[in-house]
Write a protein that holds these residues in place. Structure first.
Motif, PDB file in Angstrom:
ATOM      1  N   HIS A 197     -24.104  -0.333 -65.011  1.00 51.63           N
ATOM      2  CA  HIS A 197     -22.551  -0.465 -65.389  1.00 51.63           C
ATOM      3  C   HIS A 197     -21.858   0.936 -65.327  1.00 51.63           C
ATOM      4  O   HIS A 197     -22.165   1.902 -65.868  1.00 51.63           O
ATOM      5  CB  HIS A 197     -22.767  -1.022 -66.775  1.00 51.63           C
ATOM      6  N   ASP A 198     -20.573   0.669 -64.733  1.00 51.93           N
ATOM      7  CA  ASP A 198     -19.831   2.120 -64.576  1.00 51.93           C
ATOM      8  C   ASP A 198     -18.466   1.666 -64.939  1.00 51.93           C
ATOM      9  O   ASP A 198     -17.562   1.174 -64.097  1.00 51.93           O
ATOM     10  CB  ASP A 198     -19.901   2.657 -63.178  1.00 51.93           C
ATOM     11  N   GLU A 199     -18.000   2.240 -66.162  1.00 57.28           N
ATOM     12  CA  GLU A 199     -16.656   2.016 -66.553  1.00 57.28           C
ATOM     13  C   GLU A 199     -15.473   2.606 -65.680  1.00 57.28           C
ATOM     14  O   GLU A 199     -14.318   2.518 -65.677  1.00 57.28           O
ATOM     15  CB  GLU A 199     -16.508   2.454 -68.025  1.00 57.28           C
ATOM     16  N   ALA A 200     -16.080   3.795 -64.966  1.00 65.70           N
ATOM     17  CA  ALA A 200     -15.162   4.455 -63.921  1.00 65.70           C
ATOM     18  C   ALA A 200     -14.627   3.603 -62.956  1.00 65.70           C
ATOM     19  O   ALA A 200     -13.581   3.905 -62.224  1.00 65.70           O
ATOM     20  CB  ALA A 200     -15.753   5.511 -63.312  1.00 65.70           C
ATOM     21  N   LYS A 201     -15.292   2.591 -62.716  1.00 68.07           N
ATOM     22  CA  LYS A 201     -15.047   1.419 -61.741  1.00 68.07           C
ATOM     23  C   LYS A 201     -14.048   0.408 -62.120  1.00 68.07           C
ATOM     24  O   LYS A 201     -13.572  -0.757 -61.426  1.00 68.07           O
ATOM     25  CB  LYS A 201     -16.077   0.858 -60.794  1.00 68.07           C
ATOM     26  N   ARG A 202     -13.755   0.538 -63.401  1.00 70.04           N
ATOM     27  CA  ARG A 202     -12.788  -0.526 -64.023  1.00 70.04           C
ATOM     28  C   ARG A 202     -11.667  -0.438 -63.202  1.00 70.04           C
ATOM     29  O   ARG A 202     -11.187   0.835 -62.876  1.00 70.04           O
ATOM     30  CB  ARG A 202     -12.608  -0.307 -65.633  1.00 70.04           C
ATOM     31  N   LEU A 203     -10.837  -1.693 -63.273  1.00 70.64           N
ATOM     32  CA  LEU A 203      -9.427  -1.691 -62.617  1.00 70.64           C
ATOM     33  C   LEU A 203      -8.571  -0.570 -62.995  1.00 70.64           C
ATOM     34  O   LEU A 203      -7.899  -0.075 -62.280  1.00 70.64           O
ATOM     35  CB  LEU A 203      -9.101  -3.109 -62.499  1.00 70.64           C
ATOM     36  N   GLU A 204      -8.684  -0.690 -64.394  1.00 71.33           N
ATOM     37  CA  GLU A 204      -7.572   0.237 -65.118  1.00 71.33           C
ATOM     38  C   GLU A 204      -7.959   1.519 -64.912  1.00 71.33           C
ATOM     39  O   GLU A 204      -7.202   2.457 -64.517  1.00 71.33           O
ATOM     40  CB  GLU A 204      -7.719  -0.096 -66.497  1.00 71.33           C
TER      41      GLU A 204
END
Length: 338
Positions: A197-204
């Motif tokens: 899981h990588d939050e840096a790849k969130r759309l936002e």
């Protein structure tokens, strides 16, 4: 065809009572419900499929594609009622409805701003714009319907949902292995997925990265924000205003889609926006943001004082959990206009 009557017994009473007294203005409309249901089914299915890939090939679960049954079981148990998950689904549903309405008005299938930025002379800006376009493409199924990605989930929710889906798969796995083995296999598969899981790849996050680059180049001006709004790029508008207002993107998004002119006007004032930009947004997508009275909204923009702006910004910079706790205790700063 008339729908058959459902039983009126006590088994439904608690649910009916809650539904009956809900504020009609706060209830999901049919489009929101359909979008959120489809996205929920898709994200649970994605997680289940990822877990299956990590399980032994000869297990019953590895070849089980009954995701509808899994979603139904988890829903019935109340396990999918995760606040941050539902918040994300609602946000995406709101974005989708606005995007669809903007495209219908303009007659264009794609927005102009991102396409222009992809051809930008600045390589970093061009790459960031392309990354955002590709990310949007991944968030469409083969029928073009909106979906959420695993990376879009907040880290805590991603971990919790992975374990929930794993628990839902356990009974199916027991057809081929004993309980300790099933638990070990599912724990290992879940840990591997959570690690990816990588939050840096969130759309936002991707939108925020593009906005940061534009700001560093001195190009985060009002024409760009207006262009993003005209394209229905809700996430870009929220990130742009957040950057200029020096508040978090989540807070900006809540103000942008607050459903009241006062919250949007406050956000614009915090972002140092001109009255002209406020008027452009109200004249363009304003009604899609559920602002019924543009005149009243612009009057509110004119009346917001510097003290109100500073107070709101200071409040919104506090940790969200701290703010929520203060509100529950009745100790918020009490002067908000949103």
């Amino acid at each position: 065809m008339v729908a058959p009557a459902r039983r009126a017994g006590r088994a439904r009473l608690d649910t009916v009572r809650q539904d009956f007294f809900l504020d009609p203005r706060q209830r999901l409309n049919e489009q929101e419900r359909a979008l959120m249901t489809a996205m929920l089914h898709a994200i649970v299915s994605d997680i289940a499929d990822e877990l299956r890939v990590s399980l032994p090939a000869n297990s019953a679960v590895a070849n089980d594609e009954d995701n509808s049954g899994l979603v139904a079981e988890l829903t019935a148990a109340g396990l999918l009622d995760q606040p941050q998950l539902i918040e994300l689904l609602l946000r995406r549903a709101d974005e989708e409805q606005i995007t669809i309405a903007v495209k219908a008005r303009s007659g264009r299938r794609e927005g102009r701003l991102l396409q222009t930025l992809v051809s930008d002379d600045n390589a970093s800006i061009s790459a960031a714009a392309m990354a955002l376009i590709l990310a949007r493409g991944r968030r469409r199924d083969r029928f073009g319907q909106a979906r959420v990605e695993f990376d879009d989930l907040p880290a805590e929710t991603a971990a919790a949902l992975t374990q929930i889906v794993g628990a839902g798969l356990r009974r199916r796995l027991l057809a081929t292995v004993d309980r300790p083995s099933a638990d070990r296999q599912l724990a290992s598969a879940g840990a591997a997925l959570i690690k990816r899981h990588d939050e840096a790849k969130r759309l936002e996050a991707l939108a925020g990265a593009l906005i940061r680059l534009l700001d560093e180049q001195g190009r985060l001006d009002e024409d760009l924000i207006a262009a993003a709004a005209e394209d229905g790029e809700v996430v870009l508008v929220a990130q742009a205003l957040a950057r200029r207002a020096a508040i978090g993107g989540e807070e900006a998004f809540d103000l942008l889609l607050g459903g009241e002119g006062a919250s949007l006007m406050l956000l614009l004032r915090m972002a140092g926006a001109s009255r002209e930009l406020a008027a452009r947004l109200l004249a363009g997508p304003g009604d899609l943001l559920e602002i019924a009275d543009a005149g009243r909204a612009i009057a509110r923009f004119d009346s917001i004082s510097t003290e109100e702006v500073d107070s709101a910004r200071e409040w919104l910079r506090l940790d969200p959990s701290y703010r929520a706790a203060l509100e529950a205790l009745g100790q918020d700063h009490g002067q908000r206009t949103f």
